[in-house]
Design an enzyme around this catalytic site. Structure first.
Site: not given
Ligand code: ADP
Length: 331
Positions: A51-52, A239, A270
């Site tokens: 999340g961060a 990928l 992320d």
């Protein structure tokens, strides 16, 4: 700079519901096998948590970002809040738990392949409840896009998705780590983002008795088609060094990779998700979210993912908007 790269004003608005962790990272000559003890290399404590990481990636790409999450009342929690605040991420909906420590991720990075293994101890992240999400509803309904992952409880993720859907906010889920997704969550999703192993697990879980290894051998197009049939309008698969693939209206397009010297893949996924959501929101805010705009968002995301592999750690490796644009212009 091409005019299409100039940030819209006001900037797009993202709400990110997810984990906040301190990453405890050790480098090792190779990944240990079960029962093996290895003498590792340098040890680091680095800010992280999906999340961060994704909140910082979206903010560095130019979005205005509000985070919903939970830390412990401890040193790791204070350090994570400082890092998020330095990156202009709003902490108004980040709670402090008295009964659990800030989440940690134990990460091993192999010198020989740059591959990694990660074990997450959720701590305060496990205390993100539907009630906490309800109290943060203002941050969700005022956003263009809600982006979530699966390192906080599914009940909270599902609640946030429903609030966003009811308010007409675009709902994106990065289904990491992979889990069987309940139908009421799937029904609220617009976009599902997965890496190769998550795709195999989610498709297998959706097919009674499906085998992830068998699914992983199917063509990417077939896997994305199966994900789209779960009810999302856009399915995205990262990928690794081969870039990404995007499926919409049952048609898949590949996004090619950016060639870089990868040293550490932690944070690449992320960086991809945060930047994809930020760029999607930018197009959405200027009402030009067509198929080409979605491919443009995935191209920005691939550039961000590639840049993240050139530096060590998660948040420290996430690129600024200017670096992404420089890489895009170098093509
Ligand atoms: P995850 O880290 O979640 O497993 P991936 O490994 O698929 O996700 O990486 C996410 C994105 O980062 C990819 O879609 C790609 O754009 C970029 N990326 C990852 N590894 C490399 C690499 N070696 N070279 C260039 N880009 C990479």
């Amino acid at each position: 700079m091409p005019s299409a790269y100039v940030l819209t004003m006001p900037p797009p608005s993202l709400c990110i519901l997810g984990s906040i962790n301190m990453d405890l990272v050790v480098r090792a000559p190779s990944l240990p096998t079960p029962g093996q003890t290895l003498l590792g290399g340098p040890f680091d404590t680095l800010p992280g948590g999906k999340g961060a990481n994704q909140a910082v990636a979206a903010a560095r790409a130019g979005a205005s970002v509000a985070m919903i999450g939970m830390t412990g009342r401890d040193d790791f929690g204070s350090r994570m809040r400082a890092v998020l605040a330095e990156n202009a991420v709003s902490l108004a909906a980040v709670g402090t738990a008295d009964t659990a420590p800030t989440g940690v991720a134990l990460i091993t990075v192999a010198d020989d392949t740059s591959d990694n293994t990660i074990i997450v101890a959720p701590g305060a992240n496990a205390l993100v409840t539907p009630n906490h999400v309800d109290r943060a509803a203002g941050a969700i309904i005022s956003a263009d896009v809600l982006l979530m992952q699966l390192e906080v409880p599914l009940a909270a993720v599902t609640r946030a998705a429903q609030i966003a859907k009811d308010a007409g906010v675009t709902v994106m889920l990065n289904a990491a780590p992979a889990a069987k997704l309940p139908w009421d969550l799937l029904a609220a999703l617009d976009v599902l983002i997965v890496n190769q192993s998550e795709a195999a697990h989610i498709v297998a879980a959706a097919t009674m008795g499906g085998d992830p290894d068998e699914v992983a051998r199917r063509p990417v197009e077939d896997q994305l088609d199966a994900i789209e049939r779960l009810g999302v309008s856009c399915a995205v698969m990262t990928l690794g060094a081969d870039g990404a693939a995007v499926s919409r209206s049952r048609s898949t397009r590949r996004v090619s990779t950016f060639a870089v010297d990868a040293v550490d893949t932690v944070g690449a996924g992320d960086a991809f998700c945060g930047v994809f959501a930020a760029r999607w929101a930018e197009h959405q805010a200027s009402s030009s979210l067509d198929a080409d705009a979605i491919i443009d968002a995935a191209t920005w995301a691939c550039a961000a993912g590639a840049l993240a592999t050139t530096r060590r750690g998660a948040i420290p490796s996430i690129p600024q908007r200017s670096e992404i644009i420089r890489l895009l212009c170098s093509r």
